[in-house]
Design a protein around this motif. Structure first.
Motif, PDB file in Angstrom:
ATOM      1  N   ILE A 158       0.757  -1.100   0.008  1.00  0.00           N
ATOM      2  CA  ILE A 158       0.069   0.039  -0.188  1.00  0.00           C
ATOM      3  C   ILE A 158       1.170   1.430  -0.113  1.00  0.00           C
ATOM      4  O   ILE A 158       0.702   2.307  -0.888  1.00  0.00           O
ATOM      5  CB  ILE A 158      -1.144   0.097   1.461  1.00  0.00           C
ATOM      6  CG1 ILE A 158      -1.898  -0.734   1.132  1.00  0.00           C
ATOM      7  CG2 ILE A 158      -1.515   1.502   1.746  1.00  0.00           C
ATOM      8  CD1 ILE A 158      -2.748  -1.259   2.013  1.00  0.00           C
ATOM      9  N   GLU A 159       2.085   1.156   0.859  1.00  0.00           N
ATOM     10  CA  GLU A 159       2.888   2.522   1.044  1.00  0.00           C
ATOM     11  C   GLU A 159       4.014   2.869  -0.404  1.00  0.00           C
ATOM     12  O   GLU A 159       3.581   3.645  -0.920  1.00  0.00           O
ATOM     13  CB  GLU A 159       3.464   1.976   2.153  1.00  0.00           C
ATOM     14  CG  GLU A 159       3.273   2.424   3.824  1.00  0.00           C
ATOM     15  CD  GLU A 159       4.146   2.535   4.397  1.00  0.00           C
ATOM     16  OE1 GLU A 159       4.116   3.287   5.475  1.00  0.00           O
ATOM     17  OE2 GLU A 159       4.949   1.441   4.615  1.00  0.00           O
ATOM     18  N   ASN A 160       4.428   1.516  -1.149  1.00  0.00           N
ATOM     19  CA  ASN A 160       4.565   1.233  -2.066  1.00  0.00           C
ATOM     20  C   ASN A 160       4.100   2.248  -3.409  1.00  0.00           C
ATOM     21  O   ASN A 160       4.093   2.860  -3.482  1.00  0.00           O
ATOM     22  CB  ASN A 160       5.106  -0.208  -2.848  1.00  0.00           C
ATOM     23  CG  ASN A 160       6.698  -0.035  -1.636  1.00  0.00           C
ATOM     24  OD1 ASN A 160       7.168   0.371  -0.838  1.00  0.00           O
ATOM     25  ND2 ASN A 160       6.792  -1.928  -1.674  1.00  0.00           N
ATOM     26  N   ALA A 161       2.332   1.693  -3.363  1.00  0.00           N
ATOM     27  CA  ALA A 161       2.109   2.142  -4.886  1.00  0.00           C
ATOM     28  C   ALA A 161       2.147   4.290  -4.536  1.00  0.00           C
ATOM     29  O   ALA A 161       1.129   4.175  -4.911  1.00  0.00           O
ATOM     30  CB  ALA A 161       1.119   1.476  -4.095  1.00  0.00           C
ATOM     31  N   GLY A 162       2.049   4.411  -3.188  1.00  0.00           N
ATOM     32  CA  GLY A 162       1.328   5.530  -3.035  1.00  0.00           C
ATOM     33  C   GLY A 162       0.316   5.937  -1.958  1.00  0.00           C
ATOM     34  O   GLY A 162      -0.020   7.513  -2.013  1.00  0.00           O
ATOM     35  N   HIS A 163      -0.465   5.035  -1.847  1.00  0.00           N
ATOM     36  CA  HIS A 163      -1.006   5.037  -0.863  1.00  0.00           C
ATOM     37  C   HIS A 163      -1.162   5.445   0.432  1.00  0.00           C
ATOM     38  O   HIS A 163       0.398   5.245   1.083  1.00  0.00           O
ATOM     39  CB  HIS A 163      -2.119   4.014  -0.797  1.00  0.00           C
ATOM     40  CG  HIS A 163      -2.568   3.531  -2.050  1.00  0.00           C
ATOM     41  ND1 HIS A 163      -2.214   4.117  -3.687  1.00  0.00           N
ATOM     42  CD2 HIS A 163      -2.552   2.096  -3.325  1.00  0.00           C
ATOM     43  CE1 HIS A 163      -3.309   3.818  -4.749  1.00  0.00           C
ATOM     44  NE2 HIS A 163      -2.910   2.185  -4.026  1.00  0.00           N
ATOM     45  N   SER A 164      -2.155   6.071   1.238  1.00  0.00           N
ATOM     46  CA  SER A 164      -2.268   5.966   2.571  1.00  0.00           C
ATOM     47  C   SER A 164      -2.637   4.831   3.669  1.00  0.00           C
ATOM     48  O   SER A 164      -3.851   4.251   3.083  1.00  0.00           O
ATOM     49  CB  SER A 164      -2.263   7.624   2.858  1.00  0.00           C
ATOM     50  OG  SER A 164      -3.363   7.433   2.934  1.00  0.00           O
ATOM     51  N   TYR A 165      -2.846   4.876   4.635  1.00  0.00           N
ATOM     52  CA  TYR A 165      -3.374   3.919   5.039  1.00  0.00           C
ATOM     53  C   TYR A 165      -3.542   4.315   6.958  1.00  0.00           C
ATOM     54  O   TYR A 165      -2.865   4.725   7.689  1.00  0.00           O
ATOM     55  CB  TYR A 165      -3.614   2.247   5.497  1.00  0.00           C
ATOM     56  CG  TYR A 165      -1.814   1.639   6.147  1.00  0.00           C
ATOM     57  CD1 TYR A 165      -1.627   1.879   6.969  1.00  0.00           C
ATOM     58  CD2 TYR A 165      -0.735   2.379   4.991  1.00  0.00           C
ATOM     59  CE1 TYR A 165      -0.808   0.746   7.909  1.00  0.00           C
ATOM     60  CE2 TYR A 165       0.464   1.856   5.808  1.00  0.00           C
ATOM     61  CZ  TYR A 165       0.483   1.211   6.969  1.00  0.00           C
ATOM     62  OH  TYR A 165       2.188   0.638   7.368  1.00  0.00           O
ATOM     63  N   THR A 166      -4.263   3.886   7.424  1.00  0.00           N
ATOM     64  CA  THR A 166      -4.154   4.277   9.007  1.00  0.00           C
ATOM     65  C   THR A 166      -5.013   3.424   9.596  1.00  0.00           C
ATOM     66  O   THR A 166      -6.173   2.316   8.786  1.00  0.00           O
ATOM     67  CB  THR A 166      -5.112   5.357   9.679  1.00  0.00           C
ATOM     68  OG1 THR A 166      -6.568   5.589   9.177  1.00  0.00           O
ATOM     69  CG2 THR A 166      -5.171   7.105   9.173  1.00  0.00           C
ATOM     70  N   ILE A 167      -4.889   2.829  10.621  1.00  0.00           N
ATOM     71  CA  ILE A 167      -4.913   1.596  11.283  1.00  0.00           C
ATOM     72  C   ILE A 167      -6.266   1.969  12.595  1.00  0.00           C
ATOM     73  O   ILE A 167      -5.443   2.932  13.199  1.00  0.00           O
ATOM     74  CB  ILE A 167      -3.769   0.808  12.359  1.00  0.00           C
ATOM     75  CG1 ILE A 167      -3.254   0.044  10.644  1.00  0.00           C
ATOM     76  CG2 ILE A 167      -4.265  -0.287  13.038  1.00  0.00           C
ATOM     77  CD1 ILE A 167      -2.551  -0.673  11.113  1.00  0.00           C
ATOM     78  N   SER A 168      -7.206   1.058  12.628  1.00  0.00           N
ATOM     79  CA  SER A 168      -7.957   1.666  14.554  1.00  0.00           C
ATOM     80  C   SER A 168      -8.460  -0.041  14.969  1.00  0.00           C
ATOM     81  O   SER A 168      -8.239  -0.671  14.081  1.00  0.00           O
ATOM     82  CB  SER A 168      -9.437   1.876  13.903  1.00  0.00           C
ATOM     83  OG  SER A 168     -10.160   1.850  14.694  1.00  0.00           O
ATOM     84  N   GLU A 169      -8.520   0.319  16.123  1.00  0.00           N
ATOM     85  CA  GLU A 169      -8.442  -1.527  16.640  1.00  0.00           C
ATOM     86  C   GLU A 169     -10.397  -1.047  17.043  1.00  0.00           C
ATOM     87  O   GLU A 169     -10.861  -2.113  17.839  1.00  0.00           O
ATOM     88  CB  GLU A 169      -7.850  -1.549  17.224  1.00  0.00           C
ATOM     89  CG  GLU A 169      -6.392  -1.588  17.112  1.00  0.00           C
ATOM     90  CD  GLU A 169      -5.770  -2.007  18.233  1.00  0.00           C
ATOM     91  OE1 GLU A 169      -5.785  -2.364  19.396  1.00  0.00           O
ATOM     92  OE2 GLU A 169      -4.183  -2.007  17.815  1.00  0.00           O
ATOM     93  N   THR A 170     -11.147  -0.637  16.701  1.00  0.00           N
ATOM     94  CA  THR A 170     -12.680  -0.353  16.997  1.00  0.00           C
ATOM     95  C   THR A 170     -13.585   0.247  15.654  1.00  0.00           C
ATOM     96  O   THR A 170     -12.657   1.114  15.131  1.00  0.00           O
ATOM     97  CB  THR A 170     -12.519   0.424  18.314  1.00  0.00           C
ATOM     98  OG1 THR A 170     -12.700   1.720  17.920  1.00  0.00           O
ATOM     99  CG2 THR A 170     -12.040   0.513  19.620  1.00  0.00           C
ATOM    100  N   LEU A 171     -14.621   0.083  16.005  1.00  0.00           N
ATOM    101  CA  LEU A 171     -15.630   0.715  14.600  1.00  0.00           C
ATOM    102  C   LEU A 171     -16.130   2.354  15.120  1.00  0.00           C
ATOM    103  O   LEU A 171     -16.663   2.194  14.457  1.00  0.00           O
ATOM    104  CB  LEU A 171     -16.731  -0.272  14.501  1.00  0.00           C
ATOM    105  CG  LEU A 171     -16.876  -0.799  13.390  1.00  0.00           C
ATOM    106  CD1 LEU A 171     -18.037  -1.863  13.167  1.00  0.00           C
ATOM    107  CD2 LEU A 171     -17.060   0.292  12.770  1.00  0.00           C
ATOM    108  N   GLU A 172     -15.118   2.738  16.815  1.00  0.00           N
ATOM    109  CA  GLU A 172     -15.566   3.606  17.436  1.00  0.00           C
ATOM    110  C   GLU A 172     -14.993   4.753  16.140  1.00  0.00           C
ATOM    111  O   GLU A 172     -14.364   5.393  15.611  1.00  0.00           O
ATOM    112  CB  GLU A 172     -15.437   3.654  18.214  1.00  0.00           C
ATOM    113  CG  GLU A 172     -15.425   2.938  19.000  1.00  0.00           C
ATOM    114  CD  GLU A 172     -17.136   2.738  18.954  1.00  0.00           C
ATOM    115  OE1 GLU A 172     -17.783   4.500  19.376  1.00  0.00           O
ATOM    116  OE2 GLU A 172     -17.649   2.575  19.179  1.00  0.00           O
TER     117      GLU A 172
END
Lengths: 334, 334, 334
Positions: free
Chosen positions: B207-221
């Motif tokens: 994902i990073e290599n494709a120039g995309h971004s991500y955020t991680i969450s451990e809850t649906l809040e």
């Protein structure tokens, strides 16, 4: 009754006109089923033939009927390999699978399941049997057979005398057939069964309300001048005790000798050929196979005609079938 | 990517151009799938639809797609009745069965089995799912659905914001979909899962290599302004202990209330409808059925279009389909 | 032998002329099986492909052969879901199911069952294997393969030298093939098997009565100048004791080294690919896969041609097939 785009879920949907319309279309199907002609009116249409309970005969009959109109069949057999077995809801299954076909035929062991499935379906659904509840195409093919057999002898459903034998309490087929017969006139019912397996009061009331008459017998003894003898199986496990079952064992079976003694020489013998063999239970002896009035295989043949008619009506092509006629070039034993 | 005569085994085979080509052809399939037109371009072609593991939905979808192009389907379902169960090698089975059909679709429980089979096949093989490994037509239909849903709202895959929920560690579908999304531009991933079931580092790197971004969450809040919410199932047996499973139970389910609270009013809800029910696991509540953004049944409908496109491309007929157009004469609920 | 409308139940029905007629028609089927041409001569005809015992390969081969002639296939697989499992008689099943199709192919685990079924059938029945009894289409495709392989080398069935290896006592295929070979001239048999699994005296007498010759060997040692090496599986449970089985284990397997040592460089290797894998039992090692004389997959390909020929002959269309020719427009790996 409007057929095009409709579900066929229950015999209760039918009035006399709609039944006669189905039978009229079924008559027109005979040359195709006999391979005298070929039609491709449903070329490109897909039947989803969903049998979540095994029934080789009914499943193949539906598939053949659809093929004979030129359509294709996609099929699923058994529960264990199915999405339903994995806990998927009938609604979800219906929403998904109805996206894959133009019409669905469905059998399922649970009462009411086909109607529930139909709620989620985007295409017409024909009930191929949902447990103890309904099997409308069986009832229609039974009645269609009665009409054809009677017409052969110059008779008619109005004025029919039918003897029903065996398990009249739990037998899905005799209940459905009785309901359909209540749409006709002056039918006489002779109801022959062990006391424990007698026809339910609700059906008896319907028969009376329709202006029909019935007599009840607990033995096969007597002279039955019935036009039709409709035989069903008595399952021993239906009785309260093994002693009672023993009391009745073999008392409701039919063989050539009993037939000759108690019925007219032209009485037509029918049987729904249900989940269990006619022979294992001895309700119809093999010595009847040579009797020309044994109509049980004409019943299954007629089933193809009735199912073709229902497909044609539900998909709205009943008036244009012959526009797609082609010649048949191969050997046909039919 | 050359499609004609090629196997379709993995999402890794696809570049952006080839995906867009598949989707272009899939778009052209819509009038056939809706029964507005009929084509017989594959008249006489035979699909070998080999399902050595049950999957009613995928199996029927492949079969229907082939029928809609005018072809015939020969099928095998389940392992127990198959030559493979008797110890025959995948190579032998492939050599033999590829002599009977023009193209093969195959599902098998073992990772790598379909690629091994393809080595022995004399006709193109499309992977219909080989265990935990690959299910490329599912990934393609997911991405195709995303594109169609976004286009409906005036958007595009480039610039997409997708929330992925549930088992991101073992979920075959989210991995494959992520890989395909890496072929596009500026995609934002919101990855919501229990810590134990987080997206693997290898995918995060892609994902990073494709120039995309991500955020991680451990809850649906929280407030997720995602265009797409891609929900998958959390299986309790994935956790180290029952205590931990209990900790998360029901925390990643979606119902109308949770959807309204945490998502935009136009967020599209997707789900791979995999081996287990969406409802049994409660990951998508039935109260979402009336939500117009619930796209799960549009996904399965799109699956037919994508599979038709892959058949047409692999058999090299994508440009001549309309030469074999015919009219449709029957009622269609589609 | 009159084919139109006839059942194909046993190799005993065939004389040399009728075999040569089948092979002549099979030769004409090649362009259709190779997808160089398409015929719709059986458009609208329905095959009832009834497999009451699993056999993916034979079942799909019959279905494909029928599709390649333009017909439709209705199918039943396995015993558990069938009416027969519920105790229905073969006669009843035949009467009913023959009303649904134009021709029936049937496999059943019990010897004689297919012939019994045929008595009740109103359409031609082709035996697809009835237990230890008969599997005539296998015998015909074996002989057809022998003829084609010999013709490729400039030879002929008359004058053939065939080595048969393995279980010659119980092997249904070697018995049937031997019977068919007795219709030809000057065949030499080299019969290689453990003493306990030697060719039965009845077959040996037939071979002698036909004017053929045979030699018997209990080992694979020696120089066999056979044209054909027909390998079958030795099942350990056939021996009287485990000690005896151990004595023979691996002694009748064939691999490239043994082939090179004991056979001619042009000896064709055949195998019926029966219920069990050729590899599990080690009777044909995988290192033979690259040997151009390994004809086992040509056998299965030829099976389609022979079955197409039998369908065409039985349905009486063998002389009009090309009247229904169409072009093929799709990619074909064949």
């Amino acid at each position: 009754m409007k057929f095009e785009g409709s579900h066929i879920l229950s015999v209760n949907q039918f009035d006399r006109d709609s039944i006669e319309h189905v039978f009229h279309v079924a008559n027109q199907m005979a040359p195709y089923a006999k391979r005298q002609k070929r039609t491709t009116v449903l070329d490109g249409a897909i039947l989803g033939n969903l049998f979540f309970e095994p029934s080789t005969r009914t499943r193949v009959s539906f598939g053949t009927a659809f093929n004979l109109l030129g359509g294709e069949v996609r099929e699923t057999t058994g529960m264990s390999n199915s999405a339903l077995a994995k806990g998927e809801s009938l609604y979800d299954t219906a929403r998904v699978l109805s996206g894959y076909s133009d019409i669905i035929t469905m059998r399922h062991p649970d009462s009411g399941s086909v109607a529930e499935f139909a709620l989620g379906s985007r295409v017409p659904v024909i009930n191929g049997g949902d447990g103890a509840n309904e099997h409308p195409t069986q009832a229609l093919l039974d009645l269609y057979t009665i009409q054809k057999e009677l017409q052969y002898h110059g008779g008619n459903i109005d004025g029919l005398h039918i003897a029903m034998i065996g398990d009249l309490k739990y037998g899905r087929t005799v209940h459905s057939l009785s309901k359909l017969l209540c749409l006709f006139k002056n039918v006489r019912f002779t109801l022959i069964s062990p006391k424990e397996l007698a026809m339910p009061d609700a059906i008896l009331s319907s028969i009376e309300n329709a202006g029909h008459s019935y007599t009840i017998s607990e033995t096969l003894e007597g002279n039955f001048d019935a036009d039709i003898c409709y035989q069903t199986r008595v399952q021993e496990e239906r009785f309260g005790s093994q002693e009672e079952a023993n009391l009745y064992r073999g008392k409701f079976r039919l063989n050539q000798q009993i037939y000759t003694k108690h019925f007219q020489s032209k009485t037509v013998i029918m049987h729904p050929l249900p989940r269990d063999s006619r022979v294992e239970a001895n309700e119809l002896d093999n010595d009847l196979n040579m009797n020309p009035n044994l109509a049980i295989f004409r019943q299954t043949d007629n089933g193809v005609l009735v199912r073709m008619a229902l497909f044609a009506l539900t998909l709205g092509v009943e008036s244009i079938i012959s526009k797609f006629d082609k010649e048949v070039h191969w050997y046909s034993g039919h």
